[in-house]
Design a protein around this motif. Structure first.
Motif: not given
Length: 177
Positions: A64-66, A75-76, A99-103, A156-157
């Motif tokens: 993961f990354t934040v 979002p993670v 890249h699954l966002c949000p995780a 995602a934001m």
């Protein structure tokens, strides 16, 4: 003395162990050592890029990354590579990593990861098989390519790439981090 370094790593770590160049990013100079006879070549690879290296326990789990900007945790993102590893190729070849966002993780784990990131900076995180998060490394400079993670988190934001770039430049111009 590379022999002494190898001996120290063998004493401190079980295999597999991750060897990284301390002077690179994007997984350049990084080797996952599965067997004892792979350690010395891994050290040589890491030392090609820096006079120092990082050895860390291998964590078998999800990645993961934040990102953090202006005291806000993005979002993670869960990183899923079709090759089974998130190396240089997976990071920069379009379509190799998702890249699954949000995780797709629990709200509790999301908050725990975002809190970790807020305490440090942008962090890469792996969870072990039990789902416990471990900070892999701190990333102070975001990737800004078509396959980079921070632009995905910004989208995602609801933040456009252009707005993200402008916000980074504005913060840099006034020295606010």
């Amino acid at each position: 003395d590379r022999e002494a370094i190898a001996a120290d790593i063998e004493q401190r770590f079980d295999l597999p162990v991750v060897i990284k160049s301390s002077g690179q990013g994007s997984s350049i100079g990084t080797v996952i050592v599965q067997q004892k006879d792979e350690l010395r070549p891994a050290l040589e690879e890491a030392f090609k890029y820096s006079a120092s290296l990082v050895a860390e326990a291998f964590i078998d789990g999800d990645e993961f990354t934040v990102a953090v900007m202006d005291d806000v945790a993005f979002p993670v993102i869960q990183i899923v590579s079709s090759t089974g590893k998130y190396d240089f190729y997976s990071k920069y070849a379009p379509g190799v990593a998702k890249h699954l966002c949000p995780a797709p993780i629990s709200p509790e784990l999301t908050k725990e990861m975002q809190d970790l990131a807020l305490n440090v900076s942008r962090v890469d995180i792996m969870t072990d098989k039990e789902g416990h998060p471990f900070v892999l490394e701190i990333n102070t400079v975001p990737g800004m390519t078509a396959t980079s993670l921070v632009p995905d988190a910004a989208r995602a934001m609801g933040m456009s790439f252009e707005d993200l770039c402008e916000k980074i430049l504005l913060e840099a111009s006034v020295g606010k981090f």
